[in-house]
Design a protein around this motif. Structure first.
Motif, PDB file in Angstrom:
ATOM      1  N   VAL A  27       0.693  -1.253   0.036  1.00  0.00           N
ATOM      2  CA  VAL A  27       0.069   0.252   0.188  1.00  0.00           C
ATOM      3  C   VAL A  27       0.947   1.373   0.234  1.00  0.00           C
ATOM      4  O   VAL A  27       0.539   2.226  -0.893  1.00  0.00           O
ATOM      5  CB  VAL A  27      -0.924   0.021   1.125  1.00  0.00           C
ATOM      6  N   GLN A  28       1.937   1.206   0.804  1.00  0.00           N
ATOM      7  CA  GLN A  28       2.922   2.618   1.056  1.00  0.00           C
ATOM      8  C   GLN A  28       3.492   2.702  -0.177  1.00  0.00           C
ATOM      9  O   GLN A  28       3.576   3.967  -0.615  1.00  0.00           O
ATOM     10  CB  GLN A  28       3.814   2.281   2.096  1.00  0.00           C
ATOM     11  N   GLY A  29       3.661   1.716  -0.864  1.00  0.00           N
ATOM     12  CA  GLY A  29       4.827   1.841  -2.522  1.00  0.00           C
ATOM     13  C   GLY A  29       3.641   2.582  -3.259  1.00  0.00           C
ATOM     14  O   GLY A  29       4.342   3.439  -4.111  1.00  0.00           O
ATOM     15  N   TRP A  30       2.602   2.239  -3.443  1.00  0.00           N
ATOM     16  CA  TRP A  30       1.690   3.207  -4.287  1.00  0.00           C
ATOM     17  C   TRP A  30       1.455   4.565  -4.143  1.00  0.00           C
ATOM     18  O   TRP A  30       1.603   5.370  -4.845  1.00  0.00           O
ATOM     19  CB  TRP A  30       0.134   2.479  -4.460  1.00  0.00           C
ATOM     20  N   HIS A  31       1.557   4.899  -3.033  1.00  0.00           N
ATOM     21  CA  HIS A  31       1.435   6.138  -2.326  1.00  0.00           C
ATOM     22  C   HIS A  31       2.764   6.865  -2.785  1.00  0.00           C
ATOM     23  O   HIS A  31       2.814   8.285  -3.004  1.00  0.00           O
ATOM     24  CB  HIS A  31       1.162   6.280  -0.880  1.00  0.00           C
ATOM     25  N   ASP A  32       3.952   6.043  -2.431  1.00  0.00           N
ATOM     26  CA  ASP A  32       5.251   6.784  -2.635  1.00  0.00           C
ATOM     27  C   ASP A  32       5.288   6.921  -4.272  1.00  0.00           C
ATOM     28  O   ASP A  32       5.938   7.996  -4.497  1.00  0.00           O
ATOM     29  CB  ASP A  32       6.179   5.808  -2.261  1.00  0.00           C
ATOM     30  N   LEU A  33       4.901   6.125  -4.855  1.00  0.00           N
ATOM     31  CA  LEU A  33       5.108   6.393  -6.404  1.00  0.00           C
ATOM     32  C   LEU A  33       4.094   7.447  -6.550  1.00  0.00           C
ATOM     33  O   LEU A  33       4.621   8.281  -7.600  1.00  0.00           O
ATOM     34  CB  LEU A  33       4.642   5.104  -7.187  1.00  0.00           C
TER      35      LEU A  33
END
Length: 251
Positions: A27-33
Motif C-alpha cells: 500500500v505505501q509503495g503505491w502512495h510513494d510512487l
C-alpha cells in the motif's frame, strides 16, 4: 528498494520502482510512487518523466500477501486508494510520462502503463490483467487504452497476457527493443519530448487529457466498487486463496 528519482538528462526525470522480488507494491509503495510522479511533474525543470522498474518485471500489481496478512478490509481499502492515487498521478502529471516496460506488466502495472502518454517495451514484455484469478476486478479502464474493446474483454475474462509486439501492432507501444536497450530507448524518446518548451508541453498535456473520451478517474473508481463488493461477499477470498479458476478448485 522502494521508489527513487534520478535526473540523467536535462529536462528528464526517471522514476524507478524497486520492490523485489516481482514489484508487487505494498500500500505505501503505491502512495510513494504517486508522490514521486507528482513531484517530478511540478518541477519546473522537468519536461518529461520516464517511469521505469528494476528487476525481473515492470509491475506485478498489488501485494496480495499483504492483504492476506491483514485482518478486515484495511489493506484492501489501502490498495484501492493507493492504486487510484498512483494511476491518477501518472495521468495528471503535468508533463508527458513515458513508461519503460520489461518482463511482466500485470494488474496495477496496466493501470500505470494505460495512463502513461507513451510506452516503450522490451521484447520479453507481456501485458495482462489476471484479476479474476486473484479475486479482484479493476483496470479494464486502462487495458482498454492499450487494446481494442473486444480484445480487452477477452484478455480480461481469460486472464491471458499479450506480448509487446502485438501491442505495437495496435499502436499503443511506441518501440519494442531488446531488454538491454530498454532504458536507452525510453530516454531517447523522453529527450526528444524534453526539447519542447516547458510551458507549451504542459499546455499540450492538459489539452490532450481534456479531449479524452473516457474519464479515467471515474471509470476506474466505478470498477473498484465491484472489487469491494467481491470482497464483502466472500467471493474474493475464495478465489484469492486458490489463485486459480473454479475448475481448478474442484479438481
Amino acid at each position: 528498494m522502494g521508489v527513487s528519482t534520478s535526473a540523467p538528462d536535462r529536462g528528464v526525470a526517471v522514476i524507478t520502482v524497486d520492490f523485489p522480488p516481482v514489484n508487487a507494491l505494498p500500500v505505501q509503495g503505491w502512495h510513494d510512487l504517486a508522490a514521486a510522479v507528482r513531484a517530478a511533474g511540478t518541477d519546473p525543470d522537468v519536461r518529461c518523466v520516464v517511469l521505469a522498474a528494476a528487476g525481473r518485471g515492470f509491475n506485478a500489481g498489488v501485494d496480495i500477501k499483504e492483504m492476506q496478512r491483514s485482518a478486515g478490509h484495511e489493506a484492501l481499502l489501502g490498495a484501492n486508494h493507493g492504486c487510484a492515487e498512483a494511476f491518477a498521478a501518472v495521468y495528471d502529471c503535468q508533463v508527458p510520462v513515458v513508461a519503460a516496460v520489461q518482463g511482466f506488466c500485470l494488474g496495477g502495472g496496466i493501470g500505470l502503463v494505460g495512463n502513461a502518454d507513451a510506452v516503450v517495451a522490451s521484447e520479453d514484455a507481456t501485458f495482462g490483467l489476471p484479476e479474476l484469478d486473484r479475486g479482484a476486478l479493476g483496470a479494464a479502464t486502462h487495458l482498454a487504452r492499450l487494446v481494442p474493446q473486444h480484445l480487452m474483454r477477452t484478455l480480461y475474462y481469460t486472464s491471458r497476457t499479450v506480448a509487446a509486439q502485438e501491442l505495437r501492432g495496435h499502436g499503443s507501444v511506441w518501440r519494442v527493443v531488446p531488454r538491454e536497450q530498454l532504458l536507452d530507448a525510453a530516454l531517447e524518446l523522453a529527450r526528444e519530448i524534453a526539447l519542447k518548451d516547458g510551458s507549451l508541453i504542459r499546455l499540450a498535456k492538459a489539452a490532450i487529457n481534456g479531449i479524452d473520451p473516457v474519464d479515467v478517474h471515474r471509470s476506474y473508481r466505478f470498477e473498484q466498487g465491484f472489487t469491494f463488493e467481491a470482497n464483502l461477499s466472500g467471493v474474493a477470498d475464495r478465489v484469492r486463496d486458490t489463485f486459480g479458476t473454479e475448475r481448478e478448485r474442484k479438481a
